[in-house]
Design an enzyme around this catalytic site. Structure first.
Site, short mmCIF file in Angstrom:
data_model
loop_
_atom_site.label_atom_id
_atom_site.label_comp_id
_atom_site.label_asym_id
_atom_site.label_seq_id
_atom_site.Cartn_x
_atom_site.Cartn_y
_atom_site.Cartn_z
N GLU A 99 -6.05 -9.37 3.31
CA GLU A 99 -5.08 -8.63 4.25
C GLU A 99 -5.06 -9.63 5.51
O GLU A 99 -6.18 -9.86 6.26
CB GLU A 99 -5.63 -7.27 4.53
CG GLU A 99 -5.34 -6.36 3.70
CD GLU A 99 -5.74 -4.86 4.00
OE1 GLU A 99 -5.84 -4.64 5.18
OE2 GLU A 99 -6.25 -4.14 3.27
N TYR B 226 -6.39 -9.55 11.27
CA TYR B 226 -5.02 -9.33 11.79
C TYR B 226 -5.01 -10.27 13.02
O TYR B 226 -5.78 -10.22 13.74
CB TYR B 226 -4.84 -7.82 11.69
CG TYR B 226 -4.49 -7.08 10.47
CD1 TYR B 226 -3.26 -7.18 10.03
CD2 TYR B 226 -5.59 -6.44 9.76
CE1 TYR B 226 -3.11 -6.63 8.49
CE2 TYR B 226 -5.27 -5.88 8.70
CZ TYR B 226 -4.02 -5.97 7.89
OH TYR B 226 -3.78 -5.31 6.84
N GLU C 208 0.80 -1.14 -0.15
CA GLU C 208 -0.07 -0.08 0.17
C GLU C 208 0.81 1.30 0.10
O GLU C 208 1.82 1.14 0.43
CB GLU C 208 -1.06 0.02 1.21
CG GLU C 208 -1.77 1.06 1.45
CD GLU C 208 -2.96 0.64 2.46
OE1 GLU C 208 -2.76 -0.06 3.28
OE2 GLU C 208 -3.71 1.69 2.63
N ASN D 141 -12.20 -1.40 -0.58
CA ASN D 141 -11.61 -2.26 0.26
C ASN D 141 -12.42 -1.79 1.70
O ASN D 141 -12.54 -0.49 1.98
CB ASN D 141 -10.17 -1.50 0.43
CG ASN D 141 -9.38 -1.95 1.54
OD1 ASN D 141 -8.79 -3.07 1.71
ND2 ASN D 141 -9.15 -0.98 2.55
N GLU D 142 -12.26 -2.74 2.46
CA GLU D 142 -12.95 -2.37 3.84
C GLU D 142 -14.22 -1.42 3.76
O GLU D 142 -14.05 -0.39 4.65
CB GLU D 142 -11.91 -1.95 4.76
CG GLU D 142 -10.97 -2.96 4.95
CD GLU D 142 -10.01 -3.09 6.35
OE1 GLU D 142 -9.91 -1.87 7.07
OE2 GLU D 142 -9.15 -3.93 6.71
N GLN E 140 2.33 -6.40 5.27
CA GLN E 140 2.45 -5.90 3.67
C GLN E 140 4.14 -6.04 3.38
O GLN E 140 4.87 -6.30 4.44
CB GLN E 140 2.19 -4.35 3.75
CG GLN E 140 0.83 -4.10 3.98
CD GLN E 140 0.35 -2.43 3.83
OE1 GLN E 140 1.07 -1.72 2.93
NE2 GLN E 140 -0.77 -2.23 4.04
O1 AHR Z 1 -2.77 -3.02 6.22
C1 AHR Z 1 -3.32 -1.67 6.80
C2 AHR Z 1 -4.57 -1.37 6.86
O2 AHR Z 1 -5.30 -2.19 7.43
C3 AHR Z 1 -5.15 -1.33 5.35
O3 AHR Z 1 -5.10 -0.23 4.88
C4 AHR Z 1 -6.56 -1.54 5.71
O4 AHR Z 1 -7.29 -2.06 4.61
C5 AHR Z 1 -6.57 -2.48 7.12
O5 AHR Z 1 -7.42 -1.76 7.93
#
Ligand code: AHR
Length: 511
Positions: free
Chosen positions: A315, A259, A45, A192-193, A364
């Protein structure tokens, strides 16, 4: 009651009983589903020093580069056979206006990257630079379009600009900017999101928006788009249900973001300073990926029993407090042996869902979150997570083999989880590869593996381990955690006895 598996070896006529804590059976002739190479994908990103400083140094930089893109980074990513790269975000995608990133660089307008540190983005890395990067990496681009603050027209024109070969305003503009032939782009994200930074929409509203935007993302010539809808946040099963109910027919993939955060969003925990209790909790949390895939897949199965729509965790990875002294908006974190264990566990899990999970993207690639590469000006290092991708590349496009595993437990403070995680596949040449993780940071693990449906003449392997679970590679000591030859596997007829060091990731190749 603790399970032990006994095997009897006859040495010089005397029976010796050896005790293996773990028992593995591999059915090498029963594979049916292919592990798409795209399961080993990445995400980059416009955030911190992922793009700028990470890939892009500009043509005039003293750092060796090809058309502005770092040569050392390209080589390192080619060495792990990076299959695809998701770009430009993330949250950044829903405020990115692609037309600002084309044409002469000195004429491109600047913008503020409001999500990530409020820094000025000069748009010097845009569509042409990204697609050049993918060509240098020999990987497929995965572009995420702007739904949150962009228009249907803007997204539709981006597709035309990149992929149309004929005479059209956008194709002509591309030619004017130096690219005669269109690029091939399949993977296309529609936002995205969108439940959060991508517009704070409800699932119902986004499902309608998804259909509107995707309608105008056209297939030009023989370029076929593979459209990916913005998916759920972790265990938001209602999001998946609503998208599948309302828009499954219009999509090829549905994403999922999850995450692994050891503590909480306010104080996530340190990347390098943690005790065993925090290690244990982090592993416990990352194992949630298995439940997420199971439940999201179950919902998808109801609407799509043929498994036409892929589930795409685009992600995932660890998220810690940033390293002290760095910009909090840049999400820069170190990467330890714990991260390697986490990457390996998740990749084994993804392999096991390869009938539904056709792509994933770790967050990332460079200098951000669970990075595989860190850079500091001209210096570059490969993280423990990088070495997991190096070991696991053997699974790309191989056939998943059914296994059964009876694992010993890793116990701490009255809680226990399986100490071992395993995945096995057979590649096109008939070689079988087994990836194994010993999660236990203190004890080695012995495994008796039965090989069924294959005759093996030779076993070799590589191992990633380290003295301490929080060991990491720094610019001064870049090889603390790196891959070595593995000598802990012994073959006898159709069995292998394996001894995994504590806190290790092992890849075995059977010939
Ligand atoms: O990867 C960091 C961020 O995490 C991304 O920009 C977003 O899609 C997610 O919340």
């Amino acid at each position: 009651m603790k399970k032990v598996i006994l095997s009897i070896l006859f040495l010089s006529g005397v029976a010796v009983i050896s005790v293996a804590q773990n028992k593995l059976v591999i059915n090498a002739d029963q594979g049916k589903d292919v592990i798409s190479k795209h399961v080993y994908g990445h995400f980059s990103e416009h955030l911190g020093h992922c793009i700028y400083g990470g890939y892009w140094v500009g043509e005039d930089s003293p750092i060796p580069n090809t058309r502005g893109i770092r040569n050392d980074v390209v080589k390192a990513l080619r060495d792990i056979k990076i299959p695809n790269l998701r770009w430009p975000g993330g949250c950044f995608a829903d405020e990115y206006h692609w037309m600002d990133g084309i044409g002469p660089r000195d004429k491109r307008p600047k913008m503020v990257n409001t999500h990530w540190g409020g820094v000025v983005e000069d748009n010097s890395f845009g569509t042409h630079e990204f697609l050049d990067l993918c060509e240098q990496l020999n990987c497929e681009p995965y572009i995420c379009g702007n739904v949150g603050s962009g228009t249907v027209e803007e997204m539709s024109k981006w597709v035309e600009y990149i992929t149309f070969d004929g005479e059209s305003p956008m194709a002509n503009l591309r030619r004017q900017n130096g690219r005669e032939k269109p690029w091939k782009v399949s993977f296309w994200g529609v936002g995205n999101e969108n439940w959060g930074c991508g517009g704070n929409m409800t699932a119902e509203f986004y499902a309608d928006q998804y259909k509107r935007y995707s309608t105008y993302c056209r297939n030009y010539g023989d370029n076929k788009l593979y459209l990916i809808a913005g998916g759920a946040n972790s265990d938001d099963y209602n999001w998946t249900e609503t998208l599948m109910k309302n828009a499954a027919r219009q999509m090829q993939g549905l994403s999922l973001h999850h995450y692994t955060i050891p503590k909480n969003w306010e104080d996530k925990g340190s990347a390098t300073q943690f005790d065993e209790a925090e290690y244990y909790v982090t592993i416990e949390k990352t194992l949630k990926m298995n439940d997420l895939l199971k439940r999201h897949s179950n919902i998808m199965d109801r609407y799509d029993p043929q498994k036409r729509v892929a589930l795409i965790p685009d992600e995932w990875g660890t998220w810690y407090n940033v390293e002290s002294g760095t910009n909090p908006g840049f999400l820069y974190q170190q990467n330890t042996m714990r991260d390697a264990i986490i990457a390996a566990i998740n990749l084994n899990i993804f392999n096991s869902y390869c009938d539904r999970v056709k792509m994933t993207n770790i967050a990332q690639t460079i200098n951000v979150l669970q990075a595989v590469i860190l850079t500091d000006k001209e210096k570059m290092l490969l993280t423990p997570t990088y070495w997991v991708y190096y070991l696991y590349k053997v699974h790309q496009d191989a056939t998943l083999l059914p296994i059964s595993l009876s694992s010993a437990k890793y116990e701490l403070n009255g809680k226990k989880i399986d100490a071992i995680s395993v995945s096995a596949s057979k590649d096109a040449s008939g070689k079988v590869h087994i990836t194994l993780v010993n999660i236990d940071p203190n004890k080695e693990q012995s495994i008796d593996a039965d090989l069924r449906g294959i005759e093996v003449k030779n076993v070799s392997g590589q191992v990633l381990t380290s003295g301490k679970i929080n060991d990491y590679n720094s610019f001064d000591t870049p090889d603390v955690v790196s891959v070595k030859a593995f000598t802990g596997a012994k073959l006898s007829k159709d069995k292998i006895s394996i001894t995994l060091p504590s806190k290790s990731v092992v890849m075995l190749e059977l010939n």
